[in-house]
Design a protein around this motif. Structure first.
Motif, PDB file in Angstrom:
ATOM      1  N   VAL A 158      76.432  67.703  78.213  1.00  0.00           N
ATOM      2  CA  VAL A 158      76.879  67.580  76.823  1.00  0.00           C
ATOM      3  C   VAL A 158      75.809  68.032  75.840  1.00  0.00           C
ATOM      4  N   TYR A 159      74.612  67.455  75.932  1.00  0.00           N
ATOM      5  CA  TYR A 159      73.585  67.765  74.929  1.00  0.00           C
ATOM      6  C   TYR A 159      73.127  69.219  75.008  1.00  0.00           C
ATOM      7  N   LEU A 160      72.937  69.721  76.224  1.00  0.00           N
ATOM      8  CA  LEU A 160      72.498  71.114  76.345  1.00  0.00           C
ATOM      9  C   LEU A 160      73.611  72.090  75.970  1.00  0.00           C
ATOM     10  N   THR A 161      74.842  71.752  76.317  1.00  0.00           N
ATOM     11  CA  THR A 161      75.958  72.614  75.935  1.00  0.00           C
ATOM     12  C   THR A 161      76.125  72.637  74.419  1.00  0.00           C
ATOM     13  N   LEU A 162      76.064  71.474  73.798  1.00  0.00           N
ATOM     14  CA  LEU A 162      76.195  71.422  72.342  1.00  0.00           C
ATOM     15  C   LEU A 162      75.084  72.221  71.667  1.00  0.00           C
ATOM     16  N   ALA A 163      73.857  72.021  72.137  1.00  0.00           N
ATOM     17  CA  ALA A 163      72.725  72.715  71.514  1.00  0.00           C
ATOM     18  C   ALA A 163      72.794  74.216  71.737  1.00  0.00           C
ATOM     19  N   SER A 164      73.149  74.627  72.951  1.00  0.00           N
ATOM     20  CA  SER A 164      73.169  76.061  73.249  1.00  0.00           C
ATOM     21  C   SER A 164      74.335  76.770  72.571  1.00  0.00           C
ATOM     22  N   LEU A 165      75.509  76.136  72.542  1.00  0.00           N
ATOM     23  CA  LEU A 165      76.649  76.767  71.879  1.00  0.00           C
ATOM     24  C   LEU A 165      76.476  76.763  70.360  1.00  0.00           C
ATOM     25  N   ALA A 166      75.881  75.702  69.833  1.00  0.00           N
ATOM     26  CA  ALA A 166      75.585  75.690  68.396  1.00  0.00           C
ATOM     27  C   ALA A 166      74.621  76.816  68.054  1.00  0.00           C
ATOM     28  N   GLY A 167      73.721  77.107  68.986  1.00  0.00           N
ATOM     29  CA  GLY A 167      72.774  78.191  68.764  1.00  0.00           C
ATOM     30  C   GLY A 167      73.435  79.551  68.650  1.00  0.00           C
ATOM     31  N   GLN A 168      74.594  79.718  69.289  1.00  0.00           N
ATOM     32  CA  GLN A 168      75.297  80.993  69.202  1.00  0.00           C
ATOM     33  C   GLN A 168      75.864  81.256  67.811  1.00  0.00           C
ATOM     34  N   VAL A 169      76.071  80.204  67.044  1.00  0.00           N
ATOM     35  CA  VAL A 169      76.636  80.373  65.698  1.00  0.00           C
ATOM     36  C   VAL A 169      75.640  79.933  64.633  1.00  0.00           C
ATOM     37  N   THR A 170      74.365  79.834  65.005  1.00  0.00           N
ATOM     38  CA  THR A 170      73.305  79.462  64.067  1.00  0.00           C
ATOM     39  C   THR A 170      72.369  80.652  63.887  1.00  0.00           C
ATOM     40  N   PRO A 171      72.288  81.222  62.706  1.00  0.00           N
ATOM     41  CA  PRO A 171      71.486  82.441  62.509  1.00  0.00           C
ATOM     42  C   PRO A 171      69.986  82.225  62.690  1.00  0.00           C
ATOM     43  N   ASP A 172      69.462  81.071  62.301  1.00  0.00           N
ATOM     44  CA  ASP A 172      68.024  80.855  62.291  1.00  0.00           C
ATOM     45  C   ASP A 172      67.487  80.568  63.688  1.00  0.00           C
ATOM     46  N   ARG A 173      66.520  81.351  64.140  1.00  0.00           N
ATOM     47  CA  ARG A 173      65.971  81.204  65.489  1.00  0.00           C
ATOM     48  C   ARG A 173      65.249  79.879  65.670  1.00  0.00           C
ATOM     49  N   ARG A 174      64.518  79.445  64.657  1.00  0.00           N
ATOM     50  CA  ARG A 174      63.786  78.191  64.773  1.00  0.00           C
ATOM     51  C   ARG A 174      64.734  77.009  64.905  1.00  0.00           C
ATOM     52  N   THR A 175      65.843  77.067  64.212  1.00  0.00           N
ATOM     53  CA  THR A 175      66.841  75.996  64.328  1.00  0.00           C
ATOM     54  C   THR A 175      67.419  75.957  65.734  1.00  0.00           C
ATOM     55  N   ARG A 176      67.702  77.130  66.286  1.00  0.00           N
ATOM     56  CA  ARG A 176      68.241  77.181  67.644  1.00  0.00           C
ATOM     57  C   ARG A 176      67.250  76.588  68.645  1.00  0.00           C
ATOM     58  N   SER A 177      65.988  76.951  68.517  1.00  0.00           N
ATOM     59  CA  SER A 177      64.963  76.432  69.422  1.00  0.00           C
ATOM     60  C   SER A 177      64.802  74.922  69.255  1.00  0.00           C
ATOM     61  N   TYR A 178      64.838  74.465  68.020  1.00  0.00           N
ATOM     62  CA  TYR A 178      64.704  73.027  67.756  1.00  0.00           C
ATOM     63  C   TYR A 178      65.827  72.243  68.428  1.00  0.00           C
ATOM     64  N   LEU A 179      67.052  72.715  68.284  1.00  0.00           N
ATOM     65  CA  LEU A 179      68.192  72.018  68.887  1.00  0.00           C
ATOM     66  C   LEU A 179      68.031  71.904  70.401  1.00  0.00           C
ATOM     67  N   LEU A 180      67.604  72.988  71.043  1.00  0.00           N
ATOM     68  CA  LEU A 180      67.457  72.965  72.499  1.00  0.00           C
ATOM     69  C   LEU A 180      66.314  72.070  72.936  1.00  0.00           C
ATOM     70  N   VAL A 181      65.194  72.109  72.219  1.00  0.00           N
ATOM     71  CA  VAL A 181      64.047  71.265  72.588  1.00  0.00           C
ATOM     72  C   VAL A 181      64.413  69.790  72.452  1.00  0.00           C
ATOM     73  N   VAL A 182      65.073  69.428  71.354  1.00  0.00           N
ATOM     74  CA  VAL A 182      65.496  68.037  71.167  1.00  0.00           C
ATOM     75  C   VAL A 182      66.457  67.619  72.266  1.00  0.00           C
ATOM     76  N   ALA A 183      67.406  68.491  72.605  1.00  0.00           N
ATOM     77  CA  ALA A 183      68.375  68.179  73.662  1.00  0.00           C
ATOM     78  C   ALA A 183      67.666  67.954  74.998  1.00  0.00           C
ATOM     79  N   ILE A 184      66.705  68.813  75.328  1.00  0.00           N
ATOM     80  CA  ILE A 184      65.986  68.682  76.594  1.00  0.00           C
ATOM     81  C   ILE A 184      65.190  67.385  76.636  1.00  0.00           C
ATOM     82  N   LEU A 185      64.512  67.055  75.549  1.00  0.00           N
ATOM     83  CA  LEU A 185      63.737  65.811  75.504  1.00  0.00           C
ATOM     84  C   LEU A 185      64.643  64.590  75.638  1.00  0.00           C
TER      85      LEU A 185
END
Length: 234
Positions: A158-185
Motif C-alpha cells: 500500500v505505502y510503496l504503491t501509493l508513493a510510487s503511483l503518486a510520483g507518476q503524477v507529481t512533477p517535482d522530483r524532490r517531492t517524488r523522492s520524499y514520498l518514497l523515502v517516507v514510505a520505505i521508512l
C-alpha cells in the motif's frame, strides 16, 4: 473547484518530459534489495529448515533487550499502521482524492494493486501454513499463519504503491523522492515492530517486505505503460 496550471497538466499528461515516467532510483534500489532477499531466503529454504538460526537468535535477542518502558505500547501503535483497517481507509481516501483530481487511471491502479496484493498475501499464507513464533510471549493478539508477514507485505504494497503511483503524477522530483523515502521508512518500522512484538519471525518480515516492494514495482510499470498507451489521464 480544483484548478490546475498549464505546466502541471503537461507534466501529468506527457510521459517522461521531466523524468516523471522514469523509474525512481529509490524504488529501483529497494527492488534490487528485495530481489537479493528473495534469493537469499530461497537458498535458505533449500539448505535449511525454518525457522532459520538467525530467526531464533533475533527473536530471543530482541526480547532479552527490554528497551524503554514506553516501547511496547509504541510498537503496538506503530504496528496498527500496517493493519487492514488503517490501510483500507488510506487506500479509499487516496483513491477519492485522485478521483476528485480526475486522475482516473492512478485511482484505479491504486485500488487494484492494494486489493489484489492483499489477496495474494493471503493465498501465500495458506500455501505455506507456517506457524508463528512460540519462543516468547506475544505482546499483541494475533491469528492466522506467519509467512509472509501480512503487516510487512501489506504495508509495503500500500505505502510503496501509493508513493510510487503518486510520483507518476507529481512533477517535482524532490517531492517524488520524499514520498518514497517516507514510505520505505514507515514500512521498515512496521515490519520491525512485528518482530519486536514477538508475532513474526524475521524471515517472515523480510519476505513480506520483498513481496510488497516487487508488487509495487510491478504496478508502477503497468500503470506507466497504460498511461503511455492512452496518452495521459485527463
Amino acid at each position: 473547484m480544483i484548478q490546475h496550471d498549464t505546466q502541471t497538466d503537461i507534466a501529468i499528461n506527457q510521459p517522461a518530459a521531466g523524468g516523471a515516467r522514469s523509474l525512481p532510483p529509490v524504488l529501483a534500489g529497494a527492488a534490487m534489495i528485495a530481489v537479493a532477499i528473495v534469493l537469499a531466503l530461497a537458498a535458505g529454504f533449500v539448505i535449511d529448515r525454518y525457522p532459520f538460526q538467525f530467526d531464533r537468535a533475533i527473536v530471543l535477542g530482541v526480547r532479552a533487550w527490554h528497551g524503554p518502558a514506553w516501547l511496547p505500547d509504541a510498537a503496538a501503535d506503530l504496528t496498527d499502521l500496517g493493519g487492514g483497517v488503517v490501510l483500507t481507509l488510506l487506500v479509499v481516501i487516496t483513491a477519492g482524492l485522485l478521483l476528485v483530481q480526475r486522475l482516473w487511471l492512478t485511482a484505479l491502479a491504486t485500488v487494484l494493486a492494494s486489493a489484489s496484493g492483499s489477496w495474494a498475501v493471503d493465498l501465500i499464507k495458506h500455501v505455506e501454513v507456517r506457524a508463528r513464533p512460540d519462543l516468547v510471549p506475544h505482546l499483541v493478539a494475533v491469528t492466522g499463519y506467519s509467512f509472509p508477514s501480512g503487516h510487512a507485505a501489506s504495508s509495503a504494497i500500500v505505502y510503496l504503491t501509493l508513493a510510487s503511483l503518486a510520483g507518476q503524477v507529481t512533477p517535482d522530483r524532490r517531492t517524488r523522492s520524499y514520498l518514497l523515502v517516507v514510505a520505505i521508512l514507515l514500512v521498515g518500522a512496521i515490519g520491525t515492530s512485528r518482530v519486536y512484538l514477538g508475532v513474526h519471525w524475521p524471515s517472515d518480515v523480510l519476505a513480506g517486505w520483498s513481496f510488497g516492494t516487487l508488487w509495487a514495482l510491478g504496478w508502477w510499470r503497468a500503470t506507466a505503460s497504460a498511461r503511455r498507451a492512452i496518452g495521459g489521464e485527463r
